[in-house]
Design a protein around this motif. Structure first.
Motif, PDB file in Angstrom:
ATOM      1  N   ASP A 199      -6.971   1.051  40.098  1.00  0.00           N
ATOM      2  CA  ASP A 199      -7.064  -0.106  39.581  1.00  0.00           C
ATOM      3  C   ASP A 199      -7.693  -0.056  38.061  1.00  0.00           C
ATOM      4  O   ASP A 199      -8.902   0.711  37.963  1.00  0.00           O
ATOM      5  CB  ASP A 199      -7.996  -0.987  40.261  1.00  0.00           C
ATOM      6  CG  ASP A 199      -8.528  -2.174  39.788  1.00  0.00           C
ATOM      7  OD1 ASP A 199      -8.573  -2.495  38.334  1.00  0.00           O
ATOM      8  OD2 ASP A 199      -8.653  -3.206  40.614  1.00  0.00           O
ATOM      9  N   LEU A 200      -7.078  -0.014  37.189  1.00  0.00           N
ATOM     10  CA  LEU A 200      -7.309   0.372  35.774  1.00  0.00           C
ATOM     11  C   LEU A 200      -8.695  -0.351  35.156  1.00  0.00           C
ATOM     12  O   LEU A 200      -9.471   0.416  34.486  1.00  0.00           O
ATOM     13  CB  LEU A 200      -6.194   0.456  34.735  1.00  0.00           C
ATOM     14  CG  LEU A 200      -6.247   1.032  33.437  1.00  0.00           C
ATOM     15  CD1 LEU A 200      -6.609   2.773  33.518  1.00  0.00           C
ATOM     16  CD2 LEU A 200      -5.254   1.156  32.460  1.00  0.00           C
ATOM     17  N   ASP A 201      -8.470  -1.493  35.606  1.00  0.00           N
ATOM     18  CA  ASP A 201      -9.637  -2.540  35.161  1.00  0.00           C
ATOM     19  C   ASP A 201     -10.884  -2.036  35.787  1.00  0.00           C
ATOM     20  O   ASP A 201     -12.052  -2.085  35.117  1.00  0.00           O
ATOM     21  CB  ASP A 201      -9.286  -4.101  35.628  1.00  0.00           C
ATOM     22  CG  ASP A 201      -8.373  -4.420  34.717  1.00  0.00           C
ATOM     23  OD1 ASP A 201      -8.146  -3.959  33.592  1.00  0.00           O
ATOM     24  OD2 ASP A 201      -7.631  -5.509  35.025  1.00  0.00           O
ATOM     25  N   ARG A 202     -10.827  -1.769  37.025  1.00  0.00           N
ATOM     26  CA  ARG A 202     -12.186  -1.183  37.928  1.00  0.00           C
ATOM     27  C   ARG A 202     -12.558   0.182  36.942  1.00  0.00           C
ATOM     28  O   ARG A 202     -13.727   0.282  36.905  1.00  0.00           O
ATOM     29  CB  ARG A 202     -11.782  -1.011  39.448  1.00  0.00           C
ATOM     30  CG  ARG A 202     -12.935  -0.614  39.922  1.00  0.00           C
ATOM     31  CD  ARG A 202     -12.598  -0.333  41.426  1.00  0.00           C
ATOM     32  NE  ARG A 202     -11.855   0.705  41.619  1.00  0.00           N
ATOM     33  CZ  ARG A 202     -11.026   1.052  42.772  1.00  0.00           C
ATOM     34  NH1 ARG A 202     -11.402   0.352  43.900  1.00  0.00           N
ATOM     35  NH2 ARG A 202     -10.365   1.982  42.967  1.00  0.00           N
ATOM     36  N   SER A 203     -11.549   0.928  36.974  1.00  0.00           N
ATOM     37  CA  SER A 203     -12.115   2.304  36.185  1.00  0.00           C
ATOM     38  C   SER A 203     -12.639   1.975  34.739  1.00  0.00           C
ATOM     39  O   SER A 203     -13.584   2.590  34.382  1.00  0.00           O
ATOM     40  CB  SER A 203     -10.797   3.140  36.188  1.00  0.00           C
ATOM     41  OG  SER A 203     -10.459   3.571  37.250  1.00  0.00           O
ATOM     42  N   ARG A 204     -12.015   1.118  34.091  1.00  0.00           N
ATOM     43  CA  ARG A 204     -12.559   0.765  32.851  1.00  0.00           C
ATOM     44  C   ARG A 204     -13.881   0.316  32.849  1.00  0.00           C
ATOM     45  O   ARG A 204     -14.689   0.762  32.097  1.00  0.00           O
ATOM     46  CB  ARG A 204     -11.627  -0.228  32.162  1.00  0.00           C
ATOM     47  CG  ARG A 204     -12.046  -0.828  30.726  1.00  0.00           C
ATOM     48  CD  ARG A 204     -11.173  -2.030  30.017  1.00  0.00           C
ATOM     49  NE  ARG A 204      -9.959  -1.355  29.650  1.00  0.00           N
ATOM     50  CZ  ARG A 204      -8.859  -1.661  30.581  1.00  0.00           C
ATOM     51  NH1 ARG A 204      -8.868  -2.448  31.631  1.00  0.00           N
ATOM     52  NH2 ARG A 204      -7.618  -1.164  30.007  1.00  0.00           N
ATOM     53  N   ALA A 205     -14.329  -0.655  33.705  1.00  0.00           N
ATOM     54  CA  ALA A 205     -15.637  -1.147  33.933  1.00  0.00           C
ATOM     55  C   ALA A 205     -16.625  -0.217  34.179  1.00  0.00           C
ATOM     56  O   ALA A 205     -17.798   0.069  33.731  1.00  0.00           O
ATOM     57  CB  ALA A 205     -15.548  -2.202  34.890  1.00  0.00           C
ATOM     58  N   PHE A 206     -16.269   0.939  34.945  1.00  0.00           N
ATOM     59  CA  PHE A 206     -17.028   2.092  35.630  1.00  0.00           C
ATOM     60  C   PHE A 206     -17.352   2.909  34.211  1.00  0.00           C
ATOM     61  O   PHE A 206     -18.527   3.089  34.062  1.00  0.00           O
ATOM     62  CB  PHE A 206     -16.484   2.544  36.665  1.00  0.00           C
ATOM     63  CG  PHE A 206     -17.144   3.825  37.304  1.00  0.00           C
ATOM     64  CD1 PHE A 206     -18.247   3.627  38.137  1.00  0.00           C
ATOM     65  CD2 PHE A 206     -16.968   5.250  36.829  1.00  0.00           C
ATOM     66  CE1 PHE A 206     -19.220   4.748  38.423  1.00  0.00           C
ATOM     67  CE2 PHE A 206     -17.674   6.232  37.336  1.00  0.00           C
ATOM     68  CZ  PHE A 206     -18.644   6.022  38.137  1.00  0.00           C
ATOM     69  N   TYR A 207     -16.235   3.414  33.614  1.00  0.00           N
ATOM     70  CA  TYR A 207     -16.427   4.424  32.595  1.00  0.00           C
ATOM     71  C   TYR A 207     -17.176   3.750  31.238  1.00  0.00           C
ATOM     72  O   TYR A 207     -17.897   4.310  30.723  1.00  0.00           O
ATOM     73  CB  TYR A 207     -15.225   5.178  32.349  1.00  0.00           C
ATOM     74  CG  TYR A 207     -15.014   5.980  33.230  1.00  0.00           C
ATOM     75  CD1 TYR A 207     -15.561   7.485  33.270  1.00  0.00           C
ATOM     76  CD2 TYR A 207     -14.030   5.800  34.373  1.00  0.00           C
ATOM     77  CE1 TYR A 207     -15.169   8.373  34.419  1.00  0.00           C
ATOM     78  CE2 TYR A 207     -13.676   6.698  35.403  1.00  0.00           C
ATOM     79  CZ  TYR A 207     -14.405   8.071  35.385  1.00  0.00           C
ATOM     80  OH  TYR A 207     -13.928   9.055  36.215  1.00  0.00           O
ATOM     81  N   LEU A 208     -16.678   2.635  31.016  1.00  0.00           N
ATOM     82  CA  LEU A 208     -17.254   1.991  29.726  1.00  0.00           C
ATOM     83  C   LEU A 208     -18.332   1.246  30.000  1.00  0.00           C
ATOM     84  O   LEU A 208     -19.725   1.435  29.215  1.00  0.00           O
ATOM     85  CB  LEU A 208     -16.064   1.021  28.980  1.00  0.00           C
ATOM     86  CG  LEU A 208     -14.676   1.313  28.541  1.00  0.00           C
ATOM     87  CD1 LEU A 208     -13.658   0.402  28.367  1.00  0.00           C
ATOM     88  CD2 LEU A 208     -14.923   2.681  27.540  1.00  0.00           C
ATOM     89  N   ASP A 209     -18.653   0.456  30.791  1.00  0.00           N
ATOM     90  CA  ASP A 209     -19.658  -0.377  30.827  1.00  0.00           C
ATOM     91  C   ASP A 209     -20.469   0.138  31.903  1.00  0.00           C
ATOM     92  O   ASP A 209     -21.833   0.284  31.327  1.00  0.00           O
ATOM     93  CB  ASP A 209     -19.453  -1.579  31.863  1.00  0.00           C
ATOM     94  CG  ASP A 209     -18.247  -2.521  31.091  1.00  0.00           C
ATOM     95  OD1 ASP A 209     -18.394  -2.403  29.699  1.00  0.00           O
ATOM     96  OD2 ASP A 209     -17.609  -3.344  31.396  1.00  0.00           O
ATOM     97  N   GLY A 210     -20.460   1.049  32.736  1.00  0.00           N
ATOM     98  CA  GLY A 210     -21.302   1.697  33.788  1.00  0.00           C
ATOM     99  C   GLY A 210     -21.898   2.942  33.199  1.00  0.00           C
ATOM    100  O   GLY A 210     -23.012   2.965  33.229  1.00  0.00           O
ATOM    101  N   LEU A 211     -20.917   3.794  32.758  1.00  0.00           N
ATOM    102  CA  LEU A 211     -21.351   5.224  32.260  1.00  0.00           C
ATOM    103  C   LEU A 211     -21.610   5.214  30.517  1.00  0.00           C
ATOM    104  O   LEU A 211     -22.271   6.154  30.175  1.00  0.00           O
ATOM    105  CB  LEU A 211     -20.501   6.177  32.548  1.00  0.00           C
ATOM    106  CG  LEU A 211     -20.047   6.563  34.128  1.00  0.00           C
ATOM    107  CD1 LEU A 211     -19.312   7.656  34.068  1.00  0.00           C
ATOM    108  CD2 LEU A 211     -21.527   6.925  34.635  1.00  0.00           C
TER     109      LEU A 211
END
Length: 138
Positions: A14-26
């Motif tokens: 899920d690229l959107d989930r990964s985007r949220a994790f790496y961009l927003d989360g990390l």
């Protein structure tokens, strides 16, 4: 062939989930972001981490092996101090990383802990006092 790696590419469900994790989360910054296809980050002077949708990955590379257990690789982010290790593991936990293992002193002299990204890829956060560990620090 030169002894170097230019890209590390991970197939993600899920690229959107990964985007949220790496961009927003990390708090990372994308170097290239093509929604639904790929997300790329500069991970070093001459290194890119690429998160590619599973469908695109399989179309180009071939079928993904699936099953129980952890992917047989780790990605390591080395820092100078144990406090930095603990802080990054805390950031990953706040970003929703699961699992997150507490850092411990290792027999080889380092201090490391791990977290899993949304697709289960394991990141090692580490101090490594040896010469090779010092070489990878910015």
């Amino acid at each position: 062939m030169d002894q170097r790696i230019s890209f590390v590419t991970l197939a993600v469900a899920d690229l959107d989930r990964s985007r949220a994790f790496y961009l927003d989360g990390l708090g990372w910054t994308a170097a290239l972001d093509v929604p639904g296809e790929v997300l790329m980050f500069k991970a070093g002077e001459h290194l890119v981490l690429s998160l590619w949708s599973e469908a695109g990955f399989e179309a180009e590379v071939g079928p993904i092996r699936r099953g129980e257990g952890v992917a047989p690789l780790t990605l390591s982010h080395n820092v100078r101090t144990e406090a930095e290790v603990d802080a990054i593991l805390g950031t990953a936990r706040a970003a929703g990383a699961d699992p997150v293992t507490e850092a411990v002193e290792r027999d080889w002299g380092g201090y490391t802990g791990y977290f899993g990204d949304p697709d289960g890829f394991r990141w090692e956060i580490a101090t490594n006092p040896g010469p090779i560990g010092q070489e990878v620090l910015p």
